[in-house]
Motif scaffolding. Structure first.
Motif, PDB file in Angstrom:
ATOM      1  N   UNK A  28      40.992  43.678  48.413  1.00  0.00           N
ATOM      2  CA  UNK A  28      41.114  45.123  48.090  1.00  0.00           C
ATOM      3  C   UNK A  28      41.725  45.881  49.459  1.00  0.00           C
ATOM      4  N   UNK A  29      41.308  45.068  50.550  1.00  0.00           N
ATOM      5  CA  UNK A  29      41.827  45.877  51.861  1.00  0.00           C
ATOM      6  C   UNK A  29      43.292  45.388  52.114  1.00  0.00           C
ATOM      7  N   UNK A  30      43.585  44.134  51.821  1.00  0.00           N
ATOM      8  CA  UNK A  30      44.808  43.575  52.029  1.00  0.00           C
ATOM      9  C   UNK A  30      45.937  44.315  51.223  1.00  0.00           C
ATOM     10  N   UNK A  31      45.636  44.742  49.824  1.00  0.00           N
ATOM     11  CA  UNK A  31      46.338  45.404  48.818  1.00  0.00           C
ATOM     12  C   UNK A  31      46.193  46.657  48.980  1.00  0.00           C
ATOM     13  N   UNK A  32      45.471  47.421  49.980  1.00  0.00           N
ATOM     14  CA  UNK A  32      45.377  48.894  50.192  1.00  0.00           C
ATOM     15  C   UNK A  32      44.714  49.736  48.916  1.00  0.00           C
ATOM     16  N   UNK A  33      43.681  48.995  48.265  1.00  0.00           N
ATOM     17  CA  UNK A  33      43.098  49.587  47.053  1.00  0.00           C
ATOM     18  C   UNK A  33      41.935  49.832  47.490  1.00  0.00           C
ATOM     19  N   UNK A  34      41.186  51.169  46.883  1.00  0.00           N
ATOM     20  CA  UNK A  34      39.850  51.489  46.929  1.00  0.00           C
ATOM     21  C   UNK A  34      39.041  50.608  45.785  1.00  0.00           C
ATOM     22  N   UNK A  35      37.678  50.722  45.986  1.00  0.00           N
ATOM     23  CA  UNK A  35      36.680  50.138  45.098  1.00  0.00           C
ATOM     24  C   UNK A  35      37.215  50.046  43.715  1.00  0.00           C
ATOM     25  N   UNK A  36      37.226  51.417  43.324  1.00  0.00           N
ATOM     26  CA  UNK A  36      37.414  51.695  41.756  1.00  0.00           C
ATOM     27  C   UNK A  36      38.999  50.945  41.477  1.00  0.00           C
TER      28      UNK A  36
ATOM     29  N   UNK B  46      55.511  40.848  52.817  1.00  0.00           N
ATOM     30  CA  UNK B  46      55.029  42.128  52.800  1.00  0.00           C
ATOM     31  C   UNK B  46      55.197  43.197  51.817  1.00  0.00           C
ATOM     32  N   UNK B  47      56.680  42.968  51.331  1.00  0.00           N
ATOM     33  CA  UNK B  47      57.182  43.826  50.118  1.00  0.00           C
ATOM     34  C   UNK B  47      56.236  43.441  48.913  1.00  0.00           C
ATOM     35  N   UNK B  48      55.763  42.059  48.673  1.00  0.00           N
ATOM     36  CA  UNK B  48      54.857  41.627  47.591  1.00  0.00           C
ATOM     37  C   UNK B  48      53.721  42.260  47.522  1.00  0.00           C
ATOM     38  N   UNK B  49      52.940  42.286  48.682  1.00  0.00           N
ATOM     39  CA  UNK B  49      51.899  43.071  49.038  1.00  0.00           C
ATOM     40  C   UNK B  49      52.114  44.497  48.497  1.00  0.00           C
ATOM     41  N   UNK B  50      53.256  45.383  48.860  1.00  0.00           N
ATOM     42  CA  UNK B  50      53.184  46.605  48.477  1.00  0.00           C
ATOM     43  C   UNK B  50      53.659  46.896  47.153  1.00  0.00           C
ATOM     44  N   UNK B  51      54.398  45.882  46.379  1.00  0.00           N
ATOM     45  CA  UNK B  51      54.585  45.864  45.093  1.00  0.00           C
ATOM     46  C   UNK B  51      53.278  45.740  44.244  1.00  0.00           C
TER      47      UNK B  51
ATOM     48  N   UNK C 155      54.337  36.791  41.464  1.00  0.00           N
ATOM     49  CA  UNK C 155      53.478  36.358  40.472  1.00  0.00           C
ATOM     50  C   UNK C 155      51.870  36.145  41.331  1.00  0.00           C
ATOM     51  N   UNK C 156      52.005  35.245  42.679  1.00  0.00           N
ATOM     52  CA  UNK C 156      50.960  34.991  43.026  1.00  0.00           C
ATOM     53  C   UNK C 156      50.064  36.098  43.586  1.00  0.00           C
ATOM     54  N   UNK C 157      50.639  36.995  44.265  1.00  0.00           N
ATOM     55  CA  UNK C 157      49.869  38.539  44.712  1.00  0.00           C
ATOM     56  C   UNK C 157      49.463  39.235  43.430  1.00  0.00           C
ATOM     57  N   UNK C 158      50.097  39.104  42.523  1.00  0.00           N
ATOM     58  CA  UNK C 158      49.772  39.712  41.254  1.00  0.00           C
ATOM     59  C   UNK C 158      48.431  39.396  40.532  1.00  0.00           C
ATOM     60  N   UNK C 159      48.475  37.972  40.503  1.00  0.00           N
ATOM     61  CA  UNK C 159      47.157  37.400  39.734  1.00  0.00           C
ATOM     62  C   UNK C 159      46.072  37.275  40.831  1.00  0.00           C
ATOM     63  N   UNK C 160      46.326  37.304  42.033  1.00  0.00           N
ATOM     64  CA  UNK C 160      45.201  37.746  43.101  1.00  0.00           C
ATOM     65  C   UNK C 160      44.306  38.983  43.029  1.00  0.00           C
TER      66      UNK C 160
END
Length: 645
Positions: free
Chosen positions: A470-478, A624-629, A500-505
């Protein structure tokens, strides 16, 4: 496209006349092709100018050959072939050498198969090479080649080679023109039927689009018209009623052609199962009306602008793709000013075509090659009458040398870039993950539909691993927990394959189907297959629109295929190097307003100006862009779904 003028094929043809309106028809056809390539959203059927060129060529060549037979009782085959080569080869060779030189010096990513491309074009076999090696004519993004459009010249070259022989055999054996006409009609219908039969979807598009057998009906229609409607046998004086009948036929033909230019998409099944055949028939009726001296169509299609474009249409057609592709590879922000950039490209094409016409096509067309030995002797003399003009030999030899060097070092297999390697690695990972995702999706669907259990899940603490993701992808818990436990079907092109790999992570229950070069009309088969097997998730993520423009009708077809009971999340495009970016995003915006279950994820606005997020092409996200995407997709989907829990 190749131009045929009413010139003798043997001895001087006494009754031959130059039909100026044919320049107007060529002009309309080449403008359609150019506008389609530059602004495909504005003229989605402009590629249909090619069948019109085929009809004109079929008519003129056959008409001239018949005139020669009537006057001389024979056809001078070698004279005919010599004139065709003199007319067509100089500009083609210059285009191939010039383009090959530019690629060798400045765009080595396009070197792949250069030797085969040049060789097959010189032999007029390039269309068949394209069937097995080329990309789709309608794939406007993935490695688009500056030679793709030359497929049509190969078909015409094959026609010029064999048709005089076939025509002579028909005249000697069959004799009766009516019977010959019936035979040609049968072959035209057979060719059209073959196109419809062989076309079974996007996977067979190259075969039917580039194949000589599936495209010959247009040329055959032109030849058939010359048999039954010879230009030298048409009466100039006809009744008023007949004149206006011909005029109305011509005007109606132009109107239908215009309608098809605007409406007939190259990805429509109807195009290959009747549409292109109809275009050939309409073009034939226009040629017939224009050829008749008693009608007004020829005069209406005759003006200085059409004459200029028509007489240079071969060069315009030849140079269009190299100019467009090289320009768009250098100007990285085409989408910001699509019309201005299109106009700039048009000017460049016209200037190069004019120079080619003046200094290559016209002089070499009338050059007496039998005197080439005398020319060489005079050229090498110390006191040569050519003087400093001989210095032109230096850049000419340099161009040829560089092109030959590029051909020699050209790989036969494309070298994979870091981006391509990353895509292949992620596609392999996705394939493994997909099996597990499908097995878990039914359980995940039940959990997502149980609001009480879902709320309880959202109140749990994150594990150490979940917290780091969640931290890597800048997401809150919910946001993370909703994304991680929601079943998701993702269908996309190389952008999604890269991601695809980031998305499925983040989306643990995500099934990802992503393919390089995939276009919107190819999504239906994937979605339909998953739906039939009961494996289409309630949430469908789509990333299509990178590789070509798309219409509202195509989006509607995807929405209909997915059906009710599913939420559709469509990521819009960041493709600043292509002029359809704005139109694609506008089309998706309209769809979001039209369908209550359709949501646009605005990747374009989120990523604009962030070049550090992309690979060198400024289209595919880097790590880096994949994380943001992935952050944006997960956040937008989670926020939408949170409203239901």
């Amino acid at each position: 496209m190749q131009q045929v003028r009413s010139q003798p094929t043997g001895k001087r043809l006494k009754k031959s006349r130059y039909i100026t309106g044919f320049d107007g028809i060529r002009a309309l056809a080449v403008v359609g092709v150019i506008v389609y390539h530059l602004l495909p959203y504005n003229l989605q059927g402009g590629y249909l100018g090619v069948p019109t060129f085929f009809v004109v060529s079929g008519y003129l060549i056959t008409d001239l050959l018949l005139q020669e037979w009537e006057q001389n009782g024979s056809i001078d085959f070698w004279g005919f072939y010599a004139r065709r080569l003199k007319r067509l080869y100089p500009a083609l060779v210059f285009m191939l050498v010039g383009t090959g030189t530019y690629i060798t010096l400045f765009e080595r990513s396009l070197l792949t198969n250069l030797r085969s491309i040049i060789t097959t074009n010189m032999l007029y076999l390039y269309n068949w090479w394209e069937v097995g090696h080329g990309q789709s004519y309608f794939d406007r993004f993935n490695g688009e080649s500056p030679f793709t459009h030359l497929w049509s010249l190969s078909i015409e070259g094959q026609y010029y080679l064999i048709w005089p022989l076939i025509l002579t055999a028909l005249i000697l054996i069959v004799k009766k023109k009516r019977t010959i006409a019936y035979i040609l009609m049968a072959f035209a219908v057979l060719s059209g039927l073959l196109m419809g039969f062989l076309y079974t979807g996007p996977n067979t598009l190259n075969r039917v689009y580039y194949g000589t057998d599936t495209r010959m009906f247009s040329i055959i229609f032109g030849a058939l018209l010359a048999i039954i409607w010879p230009s030298t046998h048409l009466k100039k004086t006809i009744t008023t009623g007949s004149k206006w009948t011909l005029n109305m036929i011509g005007l109606l033909s132009i109107a239908v052609m215009a309608l098809m230019f605007f409406e007939l998409s190259g990805q429509s099944t109807f195009t290959y199962r009747g549409g292109m055949f109809i275009m050939a028939i309409v073009s034939t009726t226009l040629v017939a009306a224009c050829a008749h001296p008693g009608a007004n169509i020829n005069r209406w299609l005759t003006n200085p602008i059409f004459a200029w474009i028509g007489t240079r249409s071969y060069g315009i057609y030849l140079y269009q793709f190299p100019v467009m592709i090289f320009y768009e590879m250098r100007v990285r922000d085409i989408a910001a000013h699509p019309v201005l950039n299109a106009l700039t490209e048009v000017v460049l094409i016209m200037v190069i075509s004019e120079l080619s016409y003046r200094y290559i096509e016209r002089p070499l067309r009338h050059y007496h090659y039998k005197k080439i030995g005398q020319f060489i002797v005079k050229f090498v003399k110390p006191n040569s009458p050519y003087g400093f003009k001989r210095l032109w030999l230096v850049p000419a030899l340099a161009l040829i040398g560089i092109c030959l060097y590029g051909s020699a070092i050209a790989p036969t297999k494309e070298q994979k870039s870091a981006l391509q390697e990353n895509i292949l690695k992620n596609q392999s990972r996705a394939s493994v993950h997909n099996k597990a995702a499908l097995a878990k999706q039914k359980k995940a669907k039940k959990l997502a539909e149980n609001k009480r259990k879902m709320r309880a899940l959202l109140n749990k603490k994150l594990t150490r691993r979940q917290y780091l993701i969640a931290k890597k992808y800048h997401l809150n818990k919910q946001q993370y927990l909703i994304a991680a436990h929601q079943p998701l079907t993702a269908v996309g092109d190389s952008i999604m394959a890269d991601n695809s790999h980031d998305l499925q992570t983040v989306f643990k229950q995500a099934y990802v189907s992503a393919k390089v070069g995939r276009q919107v009309w190819q999504a239906g088969d994937v979605l339909r297959s998953l739906k039939t097997q009961g494996e289409l998730a309630p949430n469908v993520l789509i990333n299509l629109g990178t590789n070509s423009p798309m219409t509202s009708a195509q989006v509607a077809k995807v929405v209909k295929t997915i059906g009710k009971g599913h939420r559709i999340f469509w990521v819009n495009t960041h493709v600043p190097t292509r002029n359809w970016e704005t139109e694609v995003n506008a089309t998706l915006g309209k769809a979001a307003k039209k369908y209550h279950h359709f949501y646009v994820i605005d990747w374009h606005d989120y990523s604009v100006g962030r070049s550090e997020w992309f690979w060198q092409d400024n289209v595919h996200p880097n790590p880096q862009g994949n994380v943001r995407y992935t952050h944006l997709v997960a956040k937008e989907i989670a926020q939408t779904l949170a409203k239901t829990h």
